[in-house]
Design an enzyme around this catalytic site. Structure first.
Site, PDB file in Angstrom:
ATOM      1  CG  ASP A   9      -1.986  -1.053   1.164  1.00  0.00           C
ATOM      2  OD1 ASP A   9      -2.008  -1.803   0.177  1.00  0.00           O
ATOM      3  OD2 ASP A   9      -2.797  -1.125   2.099  1.00  0.00           O
ATOM      4  CG  ASP A 131     -12.459  -1.928  -0.730  1.00  0.00           C
ATOM      5  OD1 ASP A 131     -11.879  -3.025  -0.794  1.00  0.00           O
ATOM      6  OD2 ASP A 131     -12.204  -0.973  -1.497  1.00  0.00           O
TER       7      ASP A 131
END
EC number: 5.3.1.16
Length: 264
Positions: A9, A131
């Site tokens: 990330d 998500d």
């Protein structure tokens, strides 16, 4: 065994992890994303998962050069999400060497674009990222609710030709408290052809074993982030983690690179 996919990330050009998707709870692990990607490859990663957190939230991204550096450096497929809002964004990512793109917010706000993307680029290149928190799909880098049920969204994406979904339980992400197995089972039971990559909560070997039990529900792979960075798996001691500044990062494993089904 479900394929383990290491996650990188990116925020501000560095490798970070968020806790439950909160940008205010960030841990910085490495300053050099390309070196990090090479280390995962030396440790026999067969696919790499990269998220541009700046772009995901709608901010100007300083991470594109790092992503291009990662794709140039590795000999394995790289999937990338974060800030992919249009067909032009998809094309730009593919031109950077990304194997397949993950689309989240746009799948909720502009579903017809997904149909067009699948038709134009092929289902192997288009992944939808769902998500969810409490079953609701979140958007804009997980910062906003959508009012859309995660399973209903997955069914719509399947109808539009999507062959793979990355499903993240935000409440588990970055916690290492274990994956939400029931959520994956529920979504997998609803789908008939679309495969699922699980994401969120893995913190130990037993969690990988729990994912392994979900093969009949179309879950064939799992993204692991913080647990790998925190060196929780005993096997990492044999992967030169503790000598990461000394090993040759340009000599990769000769093991088979990937199961082709995971790239469908």
């Amino acid at each position: 065994m479900a394929l383990v996919i290491p996650a990188i990330d990116l925020r501000g050009g560095r490798c970070v992890r968020l806790h439950q998707g909160s940008y205010d709870e960030e841990t910085v692990y490495f300053d050099d994303p390309v070196k990090m990607a090479k280390l995962w490859r030396v440790q026999n990663a067969r696919v790499l998962h990269v998220v541009d957190l700046d772009a995901a939230r709608g901010d100007e991204s300083p991470n594109r050069e790092a992503i291009r550096g990662i794709t140039d450096a590795l000999d394995i497929p790289v999937q990338m999400g974060g800030g992919i809002r249009s067909l032009d964004d998809i094309e730009a990512a593919l031109e950077m060497g990304v194997y397949r793109v993950i689309i989240g917010t746009a799948a909720v706000r502009n579903p017809p674009m997904i149909s067009e993307a699948v038709e134009r680029f092929g289902p192997q290149r288009i992944v939808v990222g769902i998500d969810a928190r409490d079953g609701e799909a979140r958007v804009q880098g997980w910062t906003e609710g959508s009012g859309v049920d995660a399973v209903e969204l997955a069914l719509d994406m399947q109808e539009r030709g999507v062959s793979r979904i990355v499903y993240t339980d935000i409440s588990r992400d970055g916690t290492m408290e274990g994956p939400n197995v029931q959520a994956y089972r529920t979504m997998g039971a609803a789908l008939s052809t679309t495969k699922i990559t699980a994401s969120g909560g893995v913190g130990a070997h037993k969690d990988l074993l729990s994912i392994q039990t979900l093969g009949n529900y179309g879950i064939d792979s799992v993204i692991v982030g913080k647990a790998l960075y925190e060196n929780v798996f005993p096997c990492q001691q044999f992967w030169s983690w503790n000598q990461k500044d000394e090993i040759d990062l340009d000599t990769f494993s000769t093991a088979p690179l990937h199961d082709p089904s995971v790239l469908q």
